[in-house]
Design a protein around this motif. Structure first.
Motif, PDB file in Angstrom:
ATOM      1  N   ARG A 212      17.140  25.464  23.848  1.00 44.07           N
ATOM      2  CA  ARG A 212      18.066  24.351  23.598  1.00 44.07           C
ATOM      3  C   ARG A 212      19.305  24.586  24.458  1.00 44.07           C
ATOM      4  NH1 ARG A 212      19.266  25.348  17.655  1.00 44.07           N
ATOM      5  NH2 ARG A 212      18.933  27.457  18.454  1.00 44.07           N
ATOM      6  N   THR A 213      19.627  23.627  25.295  1.00 44.89           N
ATOM      7  CA  THR A 213      20.647  23.826  26.325  1.00 44.89           C
ATOM      8  C   THR A 213      22.005  24.230  25.750  1.00 44.89           C
ATOM      9  OG1 THR A 213      19.548  22.130  27.645  1.00 44.89           O
ATOM     10  CG2 THR A 213      21.773  22.757  28.303  1.00 44.89           C
ATOM     11  N   VAL A 214      22.554  23.361  24.917  1.00 46.80           N
ATOM     12  CA  VAL A 214      23.925  23.558  24.450  1.00 46.80           C
ATOM     13  C   VAL A 214      24.057  24.885  23.701  1.00 46.80           C
ATOM     14  CG1 VAL A 214      25.607  22.637  22.801  1.00 46.80           C
ATOM     15  CG2 VAL A 214      24.546  21.131  24.460  1.00 46.80           C
ATOM     16  N   CYS A 215      22.980  25.289  23.034  1.00 45.54           N
ATOM     17  CA  CYS A 215      23.044  26.511  22.240  1.00 45.54           C
ATOM     18  C   CYS A 215      23.034  27.763  23.096  1.00 45.54           C
ATOM     19  CB  CYS A 215      21.869  26.562  21.261  1.00 45.54           C
ATOM     20  SG  CYS A 215      21.839  25.125  20.187  1.00 45.54           S
ATOM     21  N   ARG A 216      22.642  27.658  24.328  1.00 45.76           N
ATOM     22  CA  ARG A 216      22.534  28.851  25.181  1.00 45.76           C
ATOM     23  C   ARG A 216      23.889  29.317  25.697  1.00 45.76           C
ATOM     24  NH1 ARG A 216      16.946  29.550  27.670  1.00 45.76           N
ATOM     25  NH2 ARG A 216      17.866  30.429  29.582  1.00 45.76           N
ATOM     26  N   LEU A 217      24.880  28.437  25.639  1.00 49.48           N
ATOM     27  CA  LEU A 217      26.183  28.821  26.188  1.00 49.48           C
ATOM     28  C   LEU A 217      26.707  30.072  25.499  1.00 49.48           C
ATOM     29  CD1 LEU A 217      28.656  28.304  27.950  1.00 49.48           C
ATOM     30  CD2 LEU A 217      29.487  26.704  26.242  1.00 49.48           C
ATOM     31  N   ARG A 218      26.470  30.135  24.219  1.00 52.20           N
ATOM     32  CA  ARG A 218      26.988  31.255  23.442  1.00 52.20           C
ATOM     33  C   ARG A 218      26.408  32.588  23.916  1.00 52.20           C
ATOM     34  NH1 ARG A 218      28.538  29.907  17.361  1.00 52.20           N
ATOM     35  NH2 ARG A 218      30.512  30.981  17.577  1.00 52.20           N
ATOM     36  N   VAL A 219      25.119  32.544  24.222  1.00 52.82           N
ATOM     37  CA  VAL A 219      24.451  33.765  24.707  1.00 52.82           C
ATOM     38  C   VAL A 219      24.914  34.067  26.133  1.00 52.82           C
ATOM     39  CG1 VAL A 219      22.237  34.852  25.134  1.00 52.82           C
ATOM     40  CG2 VAL A 219      22.459  33.202  23.282  1.00 52.82           C
ATOM     41  N   ALA A 220      24.921  33.046  26.970  1.00 56.46           N
ATOM     42  CA  ALA A 220      25.286  33.251  28.377  1.00 56.46           C
ATOM     43  C   ALA A 220      26.697  33.797  28.501  1.00 56.46           C
ATOM     44  CB  ALA A 220      25.152  31.936  29.135  1.00 56.46           C
ATOM     45  N   ASN A 221      27.575  33.380  27.578  1.00 54.61           N
ATOM     46  CA  ASN A 221      28.964  33.840  27.618  1.00 54.61           C
ATOM     47  C   ASN A 221      29.081  35.338  27.435  1.00 54.61           C
ATOM     48  OD1 ASN A 221      30.780  31.918  28.299  1.00 54.61           O
ATOM     49  ND2 ASN A 221      31.198  31.243  26.196  1.00 54.61           N
ATOM     50  N   GLU A 222      28.110  35.910  26.755  1.00 55.44           N
ATOM     51  CA  GLU A 222      28.204  37.335  26.432  1.00 55.44           C
ATOM     52  C   GLU A 222      27.485  38.213  27.435  1.00 55.44           C
ATOM     53  OE1 GLU A 222      28.385  38.812  22.644  1.00 55.44           O
ATOM     54  OE2 GLU A 222      28.465  36.889  21.595  1.00 55.44           O
ATOM     55  N   LEU A 223      26.786  37.607  28.357  1.00 51.27           N
ATOM     56  CA  LEU A 223      26.059  38.406  29.352  1.00 51.27           C
ATOM     57  C   LEU A 223      26.856  38.487  30.645  1.00 51.27           C
ATOM     58  CD1 LEU A 223      22.483  36.917  28.892  1.00 51.27           C
ATOM     59  CD2 LEU A 223      23.123  39.286  28.431  1.00 51.27           C
TER      60      LEU A 223
END
Lengths: 415, 236, 257
Positions: A212-223
């Motif tokens: 799910r696109t919008v939900c991935r921002l949270r993960v991407a922010n931490e990598l």
């Protein structure tokens, strides 16, 4: 209130967004906003003829005439020295196709080398393509100056049951119809690439869960930027890599094999050609007379422009002023010929009317209807140069014509 | 549809009276229309924004972010019309005649309707955010860089119209007289357009706000959930 | 122990990625992709049109010397920006392909509506190039390398080569030689002569004229090489747009203005 404003916005956007399709007929092509003195000083046009004004699709029509780059060519255009020119046609869209062009008898498919003072007898053969009533002008484009438009007229094309075709024979002997040639490959290949692109995008965007696109921002922010977390995090998995490898592989194969196939199937190809010609200089007619203008008087009360010129007859027979041509319009002496078409008018009066005898020098006053010049925006009132220029046509009893370029300062009698 | 009907009978020769009434007056109509719409819409956003209650539910805030995304969408569509759909029209139309006025037919909707409308939509979207989504765009925070870039893009595009017409009329470097897409005085249109990259920051900011709302909602749900009951069945 | 820590961290991130939300549903995703498509397509189209549009518009401008020097540079800028944005925000290797697909729709709508239906230019004269194969391969480079520096170098080469090869397939029929007005020309030249463009006289074409230094058949490859180099530069222009204009502004405010 909110609904009203929303509806107004939608209506505004919708109505304006729909402004843009289909065509009708047309009159002038915009040349009247080019400054009058430029159009007068730059080119002279004469003998412009259309061989037909009613055609069916696939019929041919020839536009012919003469254009001269006048000695009075403006110094601020093409640095005062035109070098490269191109005869073309101004029409509202690709309503005709040009199938032949000759300049001074020489085929001239592309641009040609031109010069100030050059006389170019042109003929352009056009094949009728789109049914309708179209206003068509011959024109001469000059590099670093722009396009100067000659006299035009309406031409009507009616449809043919077989529609339009444009056959051409290749050097390998194959005959094609240019109108549709190669379209299948363009549309087909483009569509295939679209399918590949959509496949790539939908693979990532459609599935739910961790994709799910919008939900991935949270993960991407931490990598960190150059990490994707690997299979342990799972936002990009081995299966994703594999799948993307498949699509990329298909793309590379399609491109590579397609390139190979096309190179073999369309072998013998050559690069785009640049084939500019230098037309031969046409044989000049015997010199009959010389002319020099001394004044051009604009009388706003009488609405006339009087061009005063001194003509010296250097031939053995009498000569007559037969026309004054300026911009893309001609003023004819009714004793020589009568106007026809939208760009020919009568000289209002010529004084003296009698021909000029051999060896004589005579001052002539050619009175023109200023309203004609104003309608065509040729009278340079309020412009940067108060000048009248054009071509004075002189004819002897045998029909031999001379074309002398004249230019004089425009002097209004009052403002 | 207006252009389809009016362009070839009256749109090719800017010196005619018909051109004046059918096309130049359209410039006036468009500018007035956009002007009136802008004033009405912005005023409505600000006036109704003042009347809204200070406290609102999370569901309401999510709804407002959804509307905000709709406004960004409208801005995005307008940017498409002004930077893609209409430039194609402009290029095509200029092959049918000699450019004879700054107010050529294709320029009129492009430069005098969609370009100013871009400013209206970008600023209006900001006003909506400022009055409806205070957690991200409230006045106390300052002026967001995201909107600064997006609004700058729309404003500078309008300003560039003047340079474009000047370039075409003056024929500087012999570039204005021919119809060349890549002529140098077109390039600022591209550079100013890049500023619209700020639009992505709008999505980024509001998504992060959505996360914050979801976290608050989840925290509330944990706080109000009943305490887990000890198991009544004997362990195996 | 370190491995267990890393695994716990990865598990935590995975849980975050799979978390279910009350308000965020798939409609948000659809809204983003569809509305962003307009602005991405617009940005890509205007950059391409006003930097390199002439070469792409007509079959008789797609030459060996200029087309491949200028077009890859002009068209990699926005895909590079989107590669950064979509990788940074979602870890999706989709930026170049997404831009290429949006550009596809924008250019084809423009060609069909404006050029074909409005002024009836034949579509085989004004067809749009495709950037999708180039986008897919360049996105794959990013997926595998996870590095923007490597993508700028390898990706620029793949972008240029894939763009050239995929569009050359469609162009080759128009480079067949023919005799027209007693001269040997290509079919594309004939199209340019015959389908009259009132304001694009033939001399305006910025194409290979040939010279003492055209190095025979090497012209094409020299252009491809230089086009690749320019493309690297274009890639970093795009990175500036993505980093400084699109991501940097998030939650940054001007206090004085």
């Amino acid at each position: 209130m909110r609904r009203w404003i929303l509806m107004a916005l939608v209506a505004l956007l919708g109505a304006a967004a729909m402004t843009g399709l289909r065509t009708h007929s047309v009159s002038a092509h915009g040349e009247t906003a080019q400054e009058g003195f430029v159009r007068m000083e730059a080119l002279g046009w004469w003998d412009v003829k259309f061989s037909k004004s009613d055609l069916t699709q696939n019929d041919n029509m020839t536009v012919s005439g003469t254009a001269k780059i006048l000695e009075t060519w403006p110094s601020n255009m093409s640095d005062g020295a035109p070098k490269i020119c191109y005869f073309t046609v101004v029409e509202p869209g690709a309503r005709f196709v040009l199938v032949d062009r000759k300049i001074n008898g020489m085929p001239a498919p592309q641009s040609f080398f031109c010069s100030k003072g050059g006389v170019y007898n042109f003929s352009m053969t056009l094949r009728a393509r789109d049914p309708g009533s179209w206003h068509v002008h011959p024109a001469l484009a000059v590099k670093e100056s722009g396009t100067l438009i000659g006299p035009g007229q309406y031409v009507n094309i009616s449809s043919s049951p077989s529609g339009f075709s444009f056959p051409l024979t290749l050097l390998n002997g194959k005959t094609i119809d240019i109108e549709g040639y190669g379209t299948w490959l363009v549309l087909g290949f483009s569509a295939v690439t679209l399918i590949l692109g959509m496949w790539w995008l939908l693979y990532w965007t459609v599935p739910g869960g961790i994709k799910r696109t919008v939900c991935r921002l949270r993960v991407a922010n931490e990598l960190p930027l150059n990490q994707d977390g690997g299979p342990a995090v799972g936002i990009i998995t081995k299966a994703d890599h594999r799948h993307m490898g498949y699509i990329t592989g298909v793309t590379v194969l399609l491109t590579g094999l397609g390139f190979l196939w096309a190179s073999i199937h369309y072998s013998g190809n050559i690069p785009l050609q640049v084939d500019w010609v230098t037309p031969p200089t046409p044989a000049a007619p015997a010199t009959l007379a010389t002319a020099q203008a001394s004044n051009a008087i604009y009388d706003p009360n009488a609405n006339t422009v009087q061009v005063i010129a001194t003509v010296t007859n250097t031939s053995k027979s009498p000569v007559q002023v037969s026309a004054f041509r300026t911009g893309n319009v001609s003023f004819l002496n009714p004793l020589s010929s009568l106007p026809h078409g939208d760009y020919e008018y009568q000289i209002k009066s010529l004084s003296p009317q009698d021909p000029i005898g051999p060896g004589q020098t005579q001052q002539v006053t050619i009175t023109l209807d200023a309203q004609v010049l104003k309608n065509l925006e040729l009278l340079p009132l309020g412009q940067a140069q108060y000048v009248v220029a054009g071509v004075l046509e002189l004819t002897d009893g045998q029909g031999t014509r001379n074309f002398d370029t004249i230019q004089a300062s425009l002097n209004p009698t009052s403002t | 549809m207006y252009q389809a009907w009016a362009v070839f009978p009256w749109g090719l020769d800017s010196s005619t009276t018909q051109f004046f009434w059918m096309w130049r007056m359209l410039v006036v109509a468009f500018l007035l229309g956009v002007g009136i719409f802008t004033v009405l819409w912005w005023r409505w956003i600000l006036n109704t924004g003042r009347d809204l209650p200070q406290r609102f539910s999370r569901r309401e805030e999510v709804r407002r972010i959804a509307v905000f995304w709709g406004l960004i969408g409208a801005t995005s569509v307008n940017l498409y019309i002004e930077a893609s759909f209409w430039p194609n029209e402009d290029g095509a139309f200029h092959q049918t005649l000699v450019r004879d006025t700054a107010f050529t037919v294709a320029h009129i909707p492009m430069f005098y309707l969609f370009f100013p409308l871009g400013v209206t939509l970008a600023v209006g979207t900001y006003l909506y955010g400022r009055t409806r989504i205070p957690a991200v765009y409230g006045a106390d925070k300052g002026f967001p860089w995201s909107f600064f870039l997006l609004i700058s893009a729309t404003v500078t595009e309008v300003a560039q119209v003047a340079m474009n017409e000047w370039g075409h009329s003056v024929n500087l470097g012999n570039a204005g007289a021919e119809e060349f897409f890549a002529v140098w005085f077109h390039w600022p249109f591209v550079l100013y357009g890049w500023l619209a990259g700020g639009i992505f920051a709008l999505w980024g900011e509001t998504i992060l706000r959505l996360y914050a709302i979801e976290d608050e909602e989840a925290a509330d749900a944990r706080d109000t959930a009943p305490a887990p009951q000890p198991s009544t069945s004997a362990p195996v | 122990m370190a491995t267990a820590t890393i695994d716990l961290e990865a598990l935590r991130l995975r849980e975050i990625g799979e978390r279910k939300y009350k308000f965020i549903d798939r409609k948000w995703d659809a809204m983003f992709w569809i509305t962003a498509g307009f602005v991405v397509g617009a940005a890509a189209n205007i950059t391409h049109l006003l930097f390199a549009g002439d070469w792409d518009f007509w079959t008789d401008w797609k030459d060996r010397q200029w087309w491949m020097t200028i077009t890859p540079f002009a068209t990699i800028i926005i895909p590079s920006a989107l590669q950064y944005i979509q990788w940074r925000a979602w870890r999706f290797p989709t930026g170049a392909t997404y831009t290429a697909v949006c550009l596809f729709f924008c250019t084809w709508i423009g060609r069909l509506v404006q050029w074909k239906f409005f002024i009836n230019m034949p579509i085989n004269f004004v067809w749009s190039a495709t950037w999708i194969p180039a986008g897919i391969i360049t996105d794959y480079v990013l997926l595998k390398s996870r590095s923007f520096i490597l993508t700028s170098l390898i990706g620029s080469a793949t972008w240029t080569m894939a763009f050239w090869m995929s569009n050359y397939i469609m162009l080759l029929p128009f480079l067949q030689p023919t005799k027209f007005m007693d001269h040997t020309l290509t079919v594309a030249d004939v199209q340019g002569i015959s389908y009259i463009r009132a304001q694009t006289p033939e001399y305006l074409r910025v194409i290979e004229h040939g010279s003492l230094r055209t190095f025979l058949q090497e012209t094409q490859y020299v252009s491809l090489a230089f086009g690749t180099t320019l493309c690297v530069f274009g890639y970093w222009v795009g990175q500036f747009i993505g980093r400084r204009l699109s991501v940097w502004p998030i939650f940054r405010y001007l206090k004085q203005y």
